[in-house]
Write a protein that holds these residues in place. Structure first.
Motif, PDB file in Angstrom:
ATOM      1  N   ALA A  39      -2.779  20.557   9.107  1.00  0.00           N
ATOM      2  CA  ALA A  39      -4.003  19.944   8.572  1.00  0.00           C
ATOM      3  C   ALA A  39      -4.894  21.016   7.955  1.00  0.00           C
ATOM      4  O   ALA A  39      -4.970  22.145   8.458  1.00  0.00           O
ATOM      5  CB  ALA A  39      -4.752  19.227   9.691  1.00  0.00           C
ATOM      6  N   GLY A  41      -8.878  21.323   6.571  1.00  0.00           N
ATOM      7  CA  GLY A  41     -10.176  20.654   6.446  1.00  0.00           C
ATOM      8  C   GLY A  41     -10.931  21.221   5.254  1.00  0.00           C
ATOM      9  O   GLY A  41     -10.606  20.959   4.105  1.00  0.00           O
ATOM     10  N   MET A  42     -11.928  22.071   5.526  1.00  0.00           N
ATOM     11  CA  MET A  42     -12.696  22.710   4.440  1.00  0.00           C
ATOM     12  C   MET A  42     -12.205  24.128   4.165  1.00  0.00           C
ATOM     13  O   MET A  42     -12.816  24.843   3.358  1.00  0.00           O
ATOM     14  CB  MET A  42     -14.179  22.745   4.812  1.00  0.00           C
ATOM     15  N   TYR A  46     -11.264  31.990   8.283  1.00  0.00           N
ATOM     16  CA  TYR A  46     -11.172  33.201   7.468  1.00  0.00           C
ATOM     17  C   TYR A  46      -9.739  33.644   7.201  1.00  0.00           C
ATOM     18  O   TYR A  46      -9.465  34.294   6.200  1.00  0.00           O
ATOM     19  CB  TYR A  46     -11.906  34.353   8.173  1.00  0.00           C
ATOM     20  N   CYS A  50      -5.261  27.950   8.820  1.00  0.00           N
ATOM     21  CA  CYS A  50      -5.199  26.707   8.043  1.00  0.00           C
ATOM     22  C   CYS A  50      -4.271  26.853   6.832  1.00  0.00           C
ATOM     23  O   CYS A  50      -4.323  26.037   5.924  1.00  0.00           O
ATOM     24  CB  CYS A  50      -6.607  26.302   7.595  1.00  0.00           C
ATOM     25  N   THR A  60      -7.635  16.739   4.774  1.00  0.00           N
ATOM     26  CA  THR A  60      -8.281  15.725   5.623  1.00  0.00           C
ATOM     27  C   THR A  60      -9.667  15.303   5.142  1.00  0.00           C
ATOM     28  O   THR A  60     -10.260  14.403   5.742  1.00  0.00           O
ATOM     29  CB  THR A  60      -8.420  16.248   7.069  1.00  0.00           C
ATOM     30  N   ALA A  80     -11.975  12.267  11.067  1.00  0.00           N
ATOM     31  CA  ALA A  80     -11.943  13.712  11.340  1.00  0.00           C
ATOM     32  C   ALA A  80     -12.317  14.576  10.147  1.00  0.00           C
ATOM     33  O   ALA A  80     -12.578  15.768  10.299  1.00  0.00           O
ATOM     34  CB  ALA A  80     -10.557  14.113  11.828  1.00  0.00           C
ATOM     35  N   THR A 108     -15.298  20.465   8.825  1.00  0.00           N
ATOM     36  CA  THR A 108     -14.985  19.095   9.237  1.00  0.00           C
ATOM     37  C   THR A 108     -14.981  18.985  10.762  1.00  0.00           C
ATOM     38  O   THR A 108     -14.827  19.987  11.479  1.00  0.00           O
ATOM     39  CB  THR A 108     -13.587  18.694   8.734  1.00  0.00           C
ATOM     40  N   ASN A 115     -10.547  24.457  16.265  1.00  0.00           N
ATOM     41  CA  ASN A 115     -10.893  25.847  16.601  1.00  0.00           C
ATOM     42  C   ASN A 115     -11.901  25.908  17.747  1.00  0.00           C
ATOM     43  O   ASN A 115     -12.370  26.991  18.091  1.00  0.00           O
ATOM     44  CB  ASN A 115     -11.466  26.574  15.376  1.00  0.00           C
ATOM     45  N   VAL A 117     -15.105  25.341  17.942  1.00  0.00           N
ATOM     46  CA  VAL A 117     -16.103  26.277  17.425  1.00  0.00           C
ATOM     47  C   VAL A 117     -17.307  26.398  18.362  1.00  0.00           C
ATOM     48  O   VAL A 117     -17.581  25.512  19.165  1.00  0.00           O
ATOM     49  CB  VAL A 117     -16.577  25.875  16.000  1.00  0.00           C
ATOM     50  N   LEU A 163      -5.663  24.753  17.375  1.00  0.00           N
ATOM     51  CA  LEU A 163      -5.300  25.362  16.083  1.00  0.00           C
ATOM     52  C   LEU A 163      -4.504  24.413  15.195  1.00  0.00           C
ATOM     53  O   LEU A 163      -3.686  24.844  14.380  1.00  0.00           O
ATOM     54  CB  LEU A 163      -4.515  26.668  16.325  1.00  0.00           C
ATOM     55  N   TRP A 301     -20.101  32.699  -1.401  1.00  0.00           N
ATOM     56  CA  TRP A 301     -20.512  34.092  -1.207  1.00  0.00           C
ATOM     57  C   TRP A 301     -19.309  34.962  -0.840  1.00  0.00           C
ATOM     58  O   TRP A 301     -19.347  36.188  -0.982  1.00  0.00           O
ATOM     59  CB  TRP A 301     -21.623  34.221  -0.163  1.00  0.00           C
ATOM     60  N   LYS A 399     -10.722  33.393  12.863  1.00  0.00           N
ATOM     61  CA  LYS A 399     -11.171  34.466  11.978  1.00  0.00           C
ATOM     62  C   LYS A 399     -10.042  35.446  11.683  1.00  0.00           C
ATOM     63  O   LYS A 399     -10.242  36.391  10.936  1.00  0.00           O
ATOM     64  CB  LYS A 399     -12.322  35.233  12.650  1.00  0.00           C
TER      65      LYS A 399
HETATM   66  C1  LIG Z   1     -20.020  31.215   6.927  1.00  0.00           C
HETATM   67  C2  LIG Z   1     -19.176  30.851   8.105  1.00  0.00           C
HETATM   68  C3  LIG Z   1     -19.741  30.927   9.369  1.00  0.00           C
HETATM   69  C4  LIG Z   1     -18.973  30.573  10.481  1.00  0.00           C
HETATM   70  N1  LIG Z   1     -19.565  30.657  11.719  1.00  0.00           N
HETATM   71  C5  LIG Z   1     -18.852  30.302  12.804  1.00  0.00           C
HETATM   72  C6  LIG Z   1     -19.463  30.303  14.086  1.00  0.00           C
HETATM   73  O1  LIG Z   1     -20.630  30.635  14.237  1.00  0.00           O
HETATM   74  N2  LIG Z   1     -18.718  29.887  15.141  1.00  0.00           N
HETATM   75  C7  LIG Z   1     -17.414  29.490  14.999  1.00  0.00           C
HETATM   76  O2  LIG Z   1     -16.801  29.106  16.002  1.00  0.00           O
HETATM   77  N3  LIG Z   1     -16.821  29.477  13.794  1.00  0.00           N
HETATM   78  C8  LIG Z   1     -17.503  29.865  12.697  1.00  0.00           C
HETATM   79  N4  LIG Z   1     -16.913  29.831  11.467  1.00  0.00           N
HETATM   80  C9  LIG Z   1     -15.512  29.397  11.378  1.00  0.00           C
HETATM   81  C10 LIG Z   1     -15.403  27.885  11.151  1.00  0.00           C
HETATM   82  O3  LIG Z   1     -16.381  27.199  11.865  1.00  0.00           O
HETATM   83  C11 LIG Z   1     -14.039  27.417  11.658  1.00  0.00           C
HETATM   84  O4  LIG Z   1     -13.021  28.153  11.045  1.00  0.00           O
HETATM   85  C12 LIG Z   1     -13.813  25.920  11.430  1.00  0.00           C
HETATM   86  O5  LIG Z   1     -12.700  25.550  12.199  1.00  0.00           O
HETATM   87  C13 LIG Z   1     -13.559  25.582   9.964  1.00  0.00           C
HETATM   88  O6  LIG Z   1     -13.420  24.178   9.828  1.00  0.00           O
HETATM   89  P1  LIG Z   1     -12.698  23.556   8.555  1.00  0.00           P
HETATM   90  O7  LIG Z   1     -12.995  22.106   8.493  1.00  0.00           O
HETATM   91  O8  LIG Z   1     -12.969  24.357   7.366  1.00  0.00           O
HETATM   92  O9  LIG Z   1     -11.166  23.708   9.014  1.00  0.00           O
HETATM   93  P2  LIG Z   1     -10.013  24.582   8.346  1.00  0.00           P
HETATM   94  O10 LIG Z   1     -10.460  25.983   8.226  1.00  0.00           O
HETATM   95  O11 LIG Z   1      -9.502  23.914   7.140  1.00  0.00           O
HETATM   96  O12 LIG Z   1      -8.916  24.491   9.500  1.00  0.00           O
HETATM   97  C14 LIG Z   1      -9.163  25.136  10.732  1.00  0.00           C
HETATM   98  C15 LIG Z   1      -8.134  24.705  11.770  1.00  0.00           C
HETATM   99  O13 LIG Z   1      -8.377  23.335  12.086  1.00  0.00           O
HETATM  100  C16 LIG Z   1      -7.205  22.584  11.897  1.00  0.00           C
HETATM  101  N5  LIG Z   1      -7.609  21.247  11.480  1.00  0.00           N
HETATM  102  C17 LIG Z   1      -8.479  20.907  10.503  1.00  0.00           C
HETATM  103  N6  LIG Z   1      -8.585  19.572  10.455  1.00  0.00           N
HETATM  104  C18 LIG Z   1      -7.777  19.059  11.411  1.00  0.00           C
HETATM  105  C19 LIG Z   1      -7.429  17.772  11.841  1.00  0.00           C
HETATM  106  N7  LIG Z   1      -7.973  16.673  11.286  1.00  0.00           N
HETATM  107  N8  LIG Z   1      -6.535  17.641  12.846  1.00  0.00           N
HETATM  108  C20 LIG Z   1      -5.981  18.713  13.432  1.00  0.00           C
HETATM  109  N9  LIG Z   1      -6.270  19.966  13.070  1.00  0.00           N
HETATM  110  C21 LIG Z   1      -7.161  20.145  12.083  1.00  0.00           C
HETATM  111  C22 LIG Z   1      -6.423  23.343  10.836  1.00  0.00           C
HETATM  112  O14 LIG Z   1      -5.048  23.044  10.909  1.00  0.00           O
HETATM  113  C23 LIG Z   1      -6.690  24.769  11.255  1.00  0.00           C
HETATM  114  O15 LIG Z   1      -5.856  25.107  12.309  1.00  0.00           O
HETATM  115  C24 LIG Z   1     -17.623  30.162  10.335  1.00  0.00           C
HETATM  116  C25 LIG Z   1     -17.057  30.096   9.055  1.00  0.00           C
HETATM  117  C26 LIG Z   1     -17.822  30.445   7.947  1.00  0.00           C
HETATM  118  C27 LIG Z   1     -17.200  30.378   6.589  1.00  0.00           C
END
Ligand SMILES: Cc1cc2nc3c(=O)[nH]c(=O)nc-3n(C[C@H](O)[C@H](O)[C@H](O)COP(=O)(O)OP(=O)(O)OC[C@H]3O[C@@H](n4cnc5c(N)ncnc54)[C@H](O)[C@@H]3O)c2cc1C
Length: 437
Positions: A39, A41-42, A46, A50, A60, A80, A108, A115, A117, A163, A301, A399
């Motif tokens: 999957a 998401g956004m 880093y 994903c 998604t 989701a 997302t 993760n 978060v 993950l 950025w 990350k």
């Molecule tokens: C500026 C910035 C600041 C950040 N600060 C923090 C912070 O303070 N704390 C922190 O914890 N993280 C932080 N992050 C990291 C970010 O929050 C995580 O990487 C988050 O998981 C990204 O979500 P995404 O939707 O982009 O998922 P993606 O990066 O696209 O995917 C992340 C993981 O989620 C899985 N996934 C996504 N959607 C689904 C789904 N529907 N079902 C199953 N698995 C799924 C993907 O397979 C992958 O393993 C930061 C990132 C940035 C760019």
């Protein structure tokens, strides 16, 4: 096939993209997938968690529907792919906010669960998974698993922080936290060194819901005391109606061939930033968006690190050794002359994480961005890894793009248990790098 990279822009490989927009079709799209997928998401992770070069990405963000919201209990059910930003904009006017959000709200719900978060409130509210009541998980063989902290808790613990490797999260139910409105009572305090940081963090833990520090990563060089910085804390506040700040969205206009973050720019920036914040220190009422997500104002950025991209190195080490380990890492970083403006230090609360592979553990977390300087950067990371390993800490997979299997296994002792819940039709660059398939 389309070329996709993650937030660090370290690699750009072709992927086969399959959009999961219609919940009724997800089962067949997963079952008929031509290759193992993961999957996406956004793509705000880093590294490679994903990514799945030459394989399939299941997009998604089309799963963007709200399903139910009970204004009397703060219970929200949504698909989701809904963004945390859109949840907050919907629910805050009704008196409810997400108790945990990362430093960007452009992620997302599925990504935030996968993760597990964390945010500035970890010492009070734990991680994102601590507020999930139910997950609907779809496996690539068509099985649907409904799980939560009290029903099928083993599946829940595998999927929170899992993950993306246990299945595709299709829907989630989240418990929100009551707030009076979008405002926070905040305080900004400069600190001279790590001793002072730890004193401030200890003093703030009971009275302040949100705490975080920016740290000057070059201040510990030349044998000096590591770690001057700026401590920020905030509480939700009832200050009545105020005009909301105007959204000033800017976009990084180009990708420079070389990183704009370098030895020449880092020192003057850090000195100026520290002194400006010191000068403006004190109490202020702030809107939640600039307080929690200052980086969301400058879109893309991540391009300022140039065409080779950048790494983020985020560790957590136990509190007992936290000060020494942090000091040692900052010394190594200052000596290397690398590092970036984005250097964050925070303590995690004393609570066990909800997921088998959740990153947060009680202790001190340090996160820094590093422009990709190839071998030189990897040699610095090897020295930081040794400090983290000796301190019995771990790195954050969200990350990461380069940790070794040995470091991953040492940091995540529940990995063997987690493997029982993996979905055989799912694979990512990270899973192949750290877990074999
Ligand atoms: C500026 C910035 C600041 C950040 N600060 C923090 C912070 O303070 N704390 C922190 O914890 N993280 C932080 N992050 C990291 C970010 O929050 C995580 O990487 C988050 O998981 C990204 O979500 P995404 O939707 O982009 O998922 P993606 O990066 O696209 O995917 C992340 C993981 O989620 C899985 N996934 C996504 N959607 C689904 C789904 N529907 N079902 C199953 N698995 C799924 C993907 O397979 C992958 O393993 C930061 C990132 C940035 C760019």
């Amino acid at each position: 096939m389309r070329t996709i990279s993650s937030w660090g822009r370290l690699s750009a490989f072709p992927h086969q993209l399959i959009a999961l927009n219609d919940p009724a079709r997800i089962a067949s799209l997963l079952r008929d997938s031509p290759k193992p997928g993961i999957a996406y998401g956004m793509g705000r992770s880093y590294g490679d968690v994903c990514l799945n070069p030459e394989g399939v990405l299941w997009l998604t963000t089309g799963l963007d529907h709200f399903i139910a919201f009970d204004e009397s209990t703060g219970r929200l059910t949504c698909e989701a792919g809904v963004l945390l930003r859109d949840i907050q904009r919907l629910t805050i006017p009704h008196g409810w906010i997400l108790p945990v959000t990362p430093g960007t709200q452009l992620v997302t719900v599925g990504g935030a669960i996968a993760n597990d978060v964390h945010g500035k409130s970890h010492h009070v509210s734990g991680s994102f998974g601590d507020h999930i009541e139910r997950i609907r998980l779809m496996r690539t063989d068509g099985e649907i698993i409904e799980c939560g902290p009290h029903s099928r808790p083993d599946w829940f613990a595998a999927t929170v922080g899992g993950l993306g490797l246990t299945g595709v999260i299709v829907e989630a139910e989240i418990q929100l936290r009551r707030v009076a409105g979008p405002w926070l009572d905040t305080e900004t305090l400069p600190f001279a060194d790590l001793d002072e940081f730890f004193r401030l963090t200890d003093d703030s833990e009971t009275a302040w819901e949100h705490t975080v520090a920016w740290i000057d990563c070059i201040s510990g060089g030349m044998g000096g005391k590591a770690g001057r910085g700026i401590f920020m804390r905030g509480n939700h506040a009832d200050v009545g109606q105020r005009p909301e700040p105007k959204a000033r969205q800017r976009t990084m206009p180009f990708t420079p061939p070389l990183s704009l973050v370098n030895r020449l720019s880092l020192r003057p920036f850090n000195i100026t930033y520290y002194n400006l914040k010191k000068w403006r220190a004190g109490r202020a009422i702030l809107h939640y968006e600039p307080f929690f997500y200052p980086l969301d104002n400058l879109q893309e950025w991540n391009r300022m690190y140039g065409s080779r991209g950048f790494f983020q190195y985020q560790s957590v080490v136990p509190r007992e050794v936290g000060q020494d380990a942090t000091q040692a890492m900052l010394r190594e970083i200052a000596r290397s002359g690398d590092g970036s403006f984005l250097a964050v230090l925070k303590t995690f609360g004393n609570r066990q994480p909800p997921g088998m592979l959740s990153f947060p553990q009680p202790g001190v977390t340090l996160a820094l961005d590093f422009p990709n300087h190839g071998d030189k950067t990897h040699r610095l990371f090897a020295r930081l890894d040794a400090i983290v390993r000796a301190a019995k800490g771990r790195l954050y997979p969200a990350k990461d793009a380069r940790m070794s299997r040995a470091l991953f296994a040492a940091g995540y002792p529940r990995l063997p248990e987690f493997l029982n819940y993996r979905d055989a039709g799912i694979s990512s660059e990270l899973s192949r790098r750290l877990i074999e398939n």
